[in-house]
Design an enzyme around this catalytic site. Sequence first.
Site, short mmCIF file in Angstrom:
data_model
loop_
_atom_site.label_atom_id
_atom_site.label_comp_id
_atom_site.label_asym_id
_atom_site.label_seq_id
_atom_site.Cartn_x
_atom_site.Cartn_y
_atom_site.Cartn_z
N HIS A 168 -1.25 -1.54 -4.18
CA HIS A 168 -2.52 -1.18 -3.53
C HIS A 168 -2.55 0.33 -3.33
O HIS A 168 -1.63 0.91 -2.75
CB HIS A 168 -2.61 -1.91 -2.19
CG HIS A 168 -3.90 -1.70 -1.46
ND1 HIS A 168 -5.05 -2.42 -1.72
CD2 HIS A 168 -4.22 -0.85 -0.46
CE1 HIS A 168 -6.02 -2.02 -0.92
NE2 HIS A 168 -5.54 -1.06 -0.14
N ASP A 228 -6.57 -6.02 4.86
CA ASP A 228 -5.94 -4.71 4.78
C ASP A 228 -5.93 -4.05 6.15
O ASP A 228 -6.99 -3.76 6.71
CB ASP A 228 -6.75 -3.86 3.78
CG ASP A 228 -6.11 -2.51 3.50
OD1 ASP A 228 -5.02 -2.24 3.99
OD2 ASP A 228 -6.75 -1.73 2.76
N GLY A 229 -4.72 -3.85 6.67
CA GLY A 229 -4.58 -3.10 7.91
C GLY A 229 -3.91 -3.89 9.01
O GLY A 229 -4.33 -4.99 9.35
N MET A 272 -11.90 4.59 -0.53
CA MET A 272 -12.56 4.89 0.75
C MET A 272 -13.24 6.23 0.60
O MET A 272 -12.84 7.24 1.20
CB MET A 272 -11.52 4.88 1.88
CG MET A 272 -11.10 3.47 2.27
SD MET A 272 -9.55 3.44 3.16
CE MET A 272 -8.42 3.47 1.79
N SER A 327 0.85 -1.19 0.00
CA SER A 327 0.00 0.00 0.00
C SER A 327 0.88 1.24 0.00
O SER A 327 1.62 1.49 0.95
CB SER A 327 -0.89 0.01 1.24
OG SER A 327 -1.42 1.31 1.41
N MET A 331 -11.52 -5.43 5.97
CA MET A 331 -10.67 -4.46 6.66
C MET A 331 -10.33 -5.02 8.04
O MET A 331 -11.22 -5.38 8.82
CB MET A 331 -11.40 -3.12 6.82
CG MET A 331 -11.58 -2.34 5.54
SD MET A 331 -10.06 -2.03 4.62
CE MET A 331 -9.09 -1.07 5.79
N ASP A 360 -4.65 3.56 -2.04
CA ASP A 360 -5.72 3.97 -1.13
C ASP A 360 -6.17 5.39 -1.40
O ASP A 360 -5.41 6.33 -1.19
CB ASP A 360 -5.23 3.90 0.32
CG ASP A 360 -5.03 2.48 0.80
OD1 ASP A 360 -6.01 1.71 0.76
OD2 ASP A 360 -3.90 2.14 1.21
N MET A 370 -8.76 8.32 -0.31
CA MET A 370 -9.61 8.72 0.82
C MET A 370 -10.13 10.13 0.59
O MET A 370 -9.40 10.99 0.10
CB MET A 370 -8.80 8.72 2.11
CG MET A 370 -8.15 7.41 2.43
SD MET A 370 -7.19 7.57 3.94
CE MET A 370 -6.46 5.95 4.02
N GLY A 380 1.20 -1.87 4.34
CA GLY A 380 1.72 -0.53 4.15
C GLY A 380 2.96 -0.28 4.98
O GLY A 380 4.10 -0.45 4.52
N HIS A 431 -8.25 1.05 -3.93
CA HIS A 431 -9.17 0.88 -2.81
C HIS A 431 -9.81 2.24 -2.52
O HIS A 431 -9.16 3.14 -1.99
CB HIS A 431 -8.35 0.36 -1.60
CG HIS A 431 -9.13 0.22 -0.34
ND1 HIS A 431 -8.53 0.05 0.90
CD2 HIS A 431 -10.47 0.22 -0.10
CE1 HIS A 431 -9.45 -0.06 1.82
NE2 HIS A 431 -10.63 0.05 1.25
N GLY A 483 -8.89 4.31 7.02
CA GLY A 483 -8.60 5.75 7.16
C GLY A 483 -7.15 6.09 7.40
O GLY A 483 -6.72 7.17 7.02
N PHE A 484 -6.41 5.18 8.02
CA PHE A 484 -5.01 5.51 8.33
C PHE A 484 -4.14 4.27 8.22
O PHE A 484 -4.60 3.16 8.54
CB PHE A 484 -4.89 6.07 9.76
CG PHE A 484 -5.70 7.32 9.97
CD1 PHE A 484 -5.21 8.56 9.58
CD2 PHE A 484 -6.97 7.24 10.52
CE1 PHE A 484 -5.98 9.71 9.74
CE2 PHE A 484 -7.75 8.39 10.69
CZ PHE A 484 -7.24 9.62 10.30
N GLY A 485 -2.89 4.48 7.85
CA GLY A 485 -1.92 3.40 7.90
C GLY A 485 -1.36 3.29 9.32
O GLY A 485 -1.61 4.16 10.17
N GLY A 486 -0.64 2.24 9.56
CA GLY A 486 0.09 2.10 10.82
C GLY A 486 -0.74 1.79 12.05
O GLY A 486 -0.29 1.96 13.17
C1 DX5 Z 1 -6.17 1.91 5.66
C2 DX5 Z 1 -5.73 1.56 4.26
C3 DX5 Z 1 -4.61 0.62 4.21
C4 DX5 Z 1 -3.32 1.10 4.83
C5 DX5 Z 1 -2.76 -0.07 5.58
O1 DX5 Z 1 -7.39 2.53 5.64
O2 DX5 Z 1 -6.77 0.99 3.52
O3 DX5 Z 1 -4.35 0.11 2.90
O4 DX5 Z 1 -2.38 1.56 3.93
O5 DX5 Z 1 -1.68 0.36 6.31
P1 DX5 Z 1 -0.91 -0.59 7.32
O6 DX5 Z 1 -0.47 -1.80 6.56
O7 DX5 Z 1 0.22 0.28 7.78
O8 DX5 Z 1 -1.86 -0.93 8.43
ZN ZN Z 2 -6.35 -0.09 1.58
#
Ligand code: DX5
Ligand code: ZN
Length: 223
Positions: free
Chosen positions: A33, A175-176, A68, A8, A137, A35, A37, A197, A66, A142-145
């Site tokens: 991938h 994902d996530g 969102m 991602s 999910m 994302d 948003m 990600g 993806h 909404g957020f990575g990490g």
């Molecule tokens: C979150 C995204 C993910 C995100 C995952 O809403 O859809 O694709 O990049 O990030 P990680 O792998 O860091 O949880």
């Molecule tokens: Zn995603």
Amino acid sequence: MEYQLCPSILSADFNRLGEQIQTLERQGLKWLHIDVMDGDFVPSISFGMPVIQSIRKESNLFFDVHLMITEPERYIQDFAACGADSITVHAEACEDLERTVNRIRDAGMRVGISVKPATPVNEISYLLHNIDMLLIMTVQPGFGGQEYIEDSTEKILQARQMLKDEGADIPIQVDGGIDEKTLPIVLEAGASWIVAGSYLFCGDLAQNVEKARRIMNRYTEKI
Ligand code: DX5
Ligand code: ZN
């Protein structure tokens, strides 16, 4: 079953995005991938068509977009035009999910449906024969990490059972919160397309891809 590692780019260093995508290609990965948003369906805003169009010029990876965003149907043609190979929409974001799915297909792309952690997988069972993948999910979108939500494992198992019961031969994408601890768990539960990600992009990208690949190779030779 085909297994894919889907990096991602939300966690990429956007100052070096092209270079990082080349690294992924050199590592032999096939998927990217992406994302998108909108600050409405999810609290954050990421990026949109200009970024996708720009990286499309230099990359032959499979662009797994993806969305969102609220009412994604409005933008299907735009994402097709900027080079998406596949579009995944959220069940919760569409006024008419079936129509949206059909429009994505009519636009010549593959199509996925995603469900947030609180949405039961059986809510979309009526569409399983009309889609190419089911995205579960494993964090709040909404957020990575973020940290993997433990209950997701049970949900993946339920999804696997549902696909079997319905005779639908489509992959489960997760994902996530995927890292070296959760990756074996989701694979064991039945996920085969794995979005990651921060696990891949924080630190040395090539080395992290290798680490993830080694874990996945215990389950398949195909990535
Ligand atoms: C979150 C995204 C993910 C995100 C995952 O809403 O859809 O694709 O990049 O990030 P990680 O792998 O860091 O949880
Ligand atoms: Zn995603």
